[in-house]
Design a protein around this motif. Sequence first.
Motif, mmCIF file in Angstrom:
data_model
loop_
_atom_site.group_PDB
_atom_site.id
_atom_site.type_symbol
_atom_site.label_atom_id
_atom_site.label_comp_id
_atom_site.label_asym_id
_atom_site.label_seq_id
_atom_site.Cartn_x
_atom_site.Cartn_y
_atom_site.Cartn_z
ATOM 1 N N LEU A 51 5.091 -1.152 2.888
ATOM 2 C CA LEU A 51 4.065 -1.460 3.880
ATOM 3 C C LEU A 51 2.882 -2.098 3.165
ATOM 4 O O LEU A 51 2.555 -1.738 2.033
ATOM 5 C CB LEU A 51 3.600 -0.179 4.577
ATOM 6 N N SER A 83 -2.122 9.531 18.785
ATOM 7 C CA SER A 83 -1.646 8.430 17.958
ATOM 8 C C SER A 83 -0.469 7.779 18.680
ATOM 9 O O SER A 83 0.693 7.993 18.349
ATOM 10 C CB SER A 83 -1.217 8.956 16.591
ATOM 11 N N LEU A 102 4.611 7.704 10.583
ATOM 12 C CA LEU A 102 3.748 6.789 9.819
ATOM 13 C C LEU A 102 3.259 5.672 10.714
ATOM 14 O O LEU A 102 4.041 4.827 11.156
ATOM 15 C CB LEU A 102 4.549 6.173 8.680
ATOM 16 N N ARG A 103 2.014 5.685 11.031
ATOM 17 C CA ARG A 103 1.425 4.598 11.815
ATOM 18 C C ARG A 103 0.160 4.162 11.089
ATOM 19 O O ARG A 103 -0.924 4.649 11.395
ATOM 20 C CB ARG A 103 1.108 5.054 13.239
ATOM 21 N N GLU A 104 0.346 3.307 10.120
ATOM 22 C CA GLU A 104 -0.775 2.947 9.248
ATOM 23 C C GLU A 104 -1.722 2.012 9.974
ATOM 24 O O GLU A 104 -1.447 0.846 10.122
ATOM 25 C CB GLU A 104 -0.261 2.298 7.965
ATOM 26 N N GLY A 105 -2.796 2.586 10.476
ATOM 27 C CA GLY A 105 -3.836 1.779 11.119
ATOM 28 C C GLY A 105 -3.375 1.064 12.377
ATOM 29 O O GLY A 105 -4.062 0.169 12.860
ATOM 30 N N GLY A 162 -0.840 -2.369 4.307
ATOM 31 C CA GLY A 162 -1.748 -2.007 5.394
ATOM 32 C C GLY A 162 -0.949 -1.585 6.605
ATOM 33 O O GLY A 162 -0.052 -0.755 6.504
ATOM 34 N N ASN A 163 -1.235 -2.214 7.739
ATOM 35 C CA ASN A 163 -0.553 -1.774 8.952
ATOM 36 C C ASN A 163 0.691 -2.607 9.277
ATOM 37 O O ASN A 163 1.192 -2.553 10.393
ATOM 38 C CB ASN A 163 -1.522 -1.735 10.133
ATOM 39 N N THR A 217 0.831 -1.210 0.000
ATOM 40 C CA THR A 217 0.000 0.000 0.000
ATOM 41 C C THR A 217 0.863 1.257 0.000
ATOM 42 O O THR A 217 0.408 2.342 -0.322
ATOM 43 C CB THR A 217 -0.928 0.019 1.224
ATOM 44 N N ARG A 218 2.131 1.106 0.431
ATOM 45 C CA ARG A 218 3.030 2.267 0.447
ATOM 46 C C ARG A 218 4.477 1.800 0.332
ATOM 47 O O ARG A 218 4.855 0.787 0.932
ATOM 48 C CB ARG A 218 2.848 3.049 1.757
ATOM 49 N N ALA A 251 3.630 -1.332 10.955
ATOM 50 C CA ALA A 251 4.091 -0.147 10.225
ATOM 51 C C ALA A 251 4.055 1.011 11.212
ATOM 52 O O ALA A 251 3.019 1.629 11.431
ATOM 53 C CB ALA A 251 3.166 0.119 9.045
ATOM 54 N N ASP A 252 5.179 1.239 11.854
ATOM 55 C CA ASP A 252 5.266 2.213 12.941
ATOM 56 C C ASP A 252 6.631 2.887 12.783
ATOM 57 O O ASP A 252 7.630 2.450 13.342
ATOM 58 C CB ASP A 252 5.147 1.441 14.267
#
Length: 409
Positions: free
Chosen positions: A37, A171, A404-407, A39-40, A10-11, A378-379
Motif C-alpha cells: 500500500l 469506518s 485495513l482502510r488506510e485513510g 497511503g490509501n 507505506t505498508r 487500500a480497503d
Amino acid sequence: METTDSSSWTRLIRNATLATCAEGKPYGLIPKGAVALAGNRIAWIGTKKNMPATLPKTCAVNDVRGALVTPGLIDCHTHMIWAGSRFREFEQRLQGASYEDIARAGGGIASTVTATRAASEADLLTLALARAAKYVAEGVTTIEIKSGYGLDKDNELKILRVARTLGKRLSLTVRTTLLAAHAVPPEFQGRADDYIKCICDEILPAAAAEGLADAVDAYCDNIGFTPAQVERVFAKATELKLAVKLHAEQFSNQQGAALAAKHKALSADHLEHLDKEGVQAMAVARTVAVLLPGAYAYLRETKLPPIEMLRVHRVPIAIASDLNPGSAPLASLQLNMHLACTQFGLTTEEALLGVTRHAARALGLRKERGTIERGKFADLVIWNAEHPAELAAQFGLIRPAVILREGAS
Ligand code: NIG
Ligand code: FE
C-alpha cells in the motif's frame, strides 16, 4: 527483469492467501501473495519471489502467516434506516398470510413509514449505528443505504442524512439511494400518479440539491409502482445526473429488468421472476443482477431467480442482504453469502465475487473498490481463515482479524 519501485510504500502485507477477486484465476487467488500500500492506495501486488530486496524504512511490514486477505466486503442493497418492528407480520406469515396480503391490508412498508416518520434523526442514527456495527464486525467496509420509509420530502431527506452521518461515524463507505418510489404514502392513497409527480418535482430535486443521493431506486411490482411510473422517476433522475437501480421482478414479472437496462441502470435487484428478455437486456447494458437470498428465505419464497441463464449471458451477479424490517430483518452479509450457495446454488466463488467485484459495480464503484488491484483504495480485510470458500461455507465463525482502510473515506 523489471525492478519494482517501493519508495512510496507505506505498508507491505506478505505471506497472504490473497483473494484479489480480480478477473482471471478463480477468486483471483494468489497463494503466498503480497500486497503493498502507498497511503490509501494499493501500489503493488505480487508474490514472495518478485518482492523487492529493499523497502523504505518507514514501510510497515505485516507477515500474515498464510491468512486469507480479501477486498473489504460490500453490501450493495440495504434499507438499514427504520424505526419500529414488524415481528407480528412474521407471525402472520407463519400462519399463512403472504407479504402481499399484509401490504394490501395496510401493514407492510406503510407501518414502518408511520414509525420512521415519528422518529427523530438522532433516534434513527442510534438504531442504524447498532445495525451497521454488525456489518463492520463481519468485514463489510462499503454499504448502500436506501431511503423509502419517509415517503415525503422531509422524511426522505432525514433518512438520507442519517445514512451520510452513519458513514462518518463508522469506518464505512456509505452510498445513499433515494427510494421515494417505494410505496404510496397515506396522504396520496389512490393517487399514485400524483405521488410520482411529487417525487419528480420535489423530493428528487431536493435530494440532488443537497447532495444526499448517489442513486435513485424504485419498487416496480403489483404492490409497488408500474413500469410507466418508474420510467418517469428514471427520466427525472437521469436529468439530474443520478444513477438508477430498480427493485424488479420480485413477486411478478413487470419487465422491470428490461426497463432498468434501457435506462442503463447500475443494477436490477431481487429478480426471482426475471425472464429471458430481461436477462438479455441486462447483459447488453452490463446491469448487475443483485440477488437477495435472505429476503427469499425470510418470505419463504419458492421461485428461484434464473441463475443459470444469468451465467450463460454473463450478467454480473451481486449478493446483498436487503436488510429491512419487513422482508429481510437479517443483519448479515455473510449469512446472505451462505444462503446464495444453499438456496440459489451459487458457487462459493460466485458468492465472494457477489459481495466484492460485482457489488462494487452495482454501486458505480468498480474503479475504486471491490478488487485488490493496483490503483484502487487500500480497503482490505485480513481474516481468521485460510481459504476464500470459508466465508460462504460457514456462518458466524469467520471474522476479520484486521480491517485495513488506510485513510479511505
Ligand atoms: O427489498 N420489496 C420492497 N422493498 C423491500 C421490503 C421493504 C419492507 O417490507 O419494508 C425489499 O424486500
Ligand atoms: Fe430492497
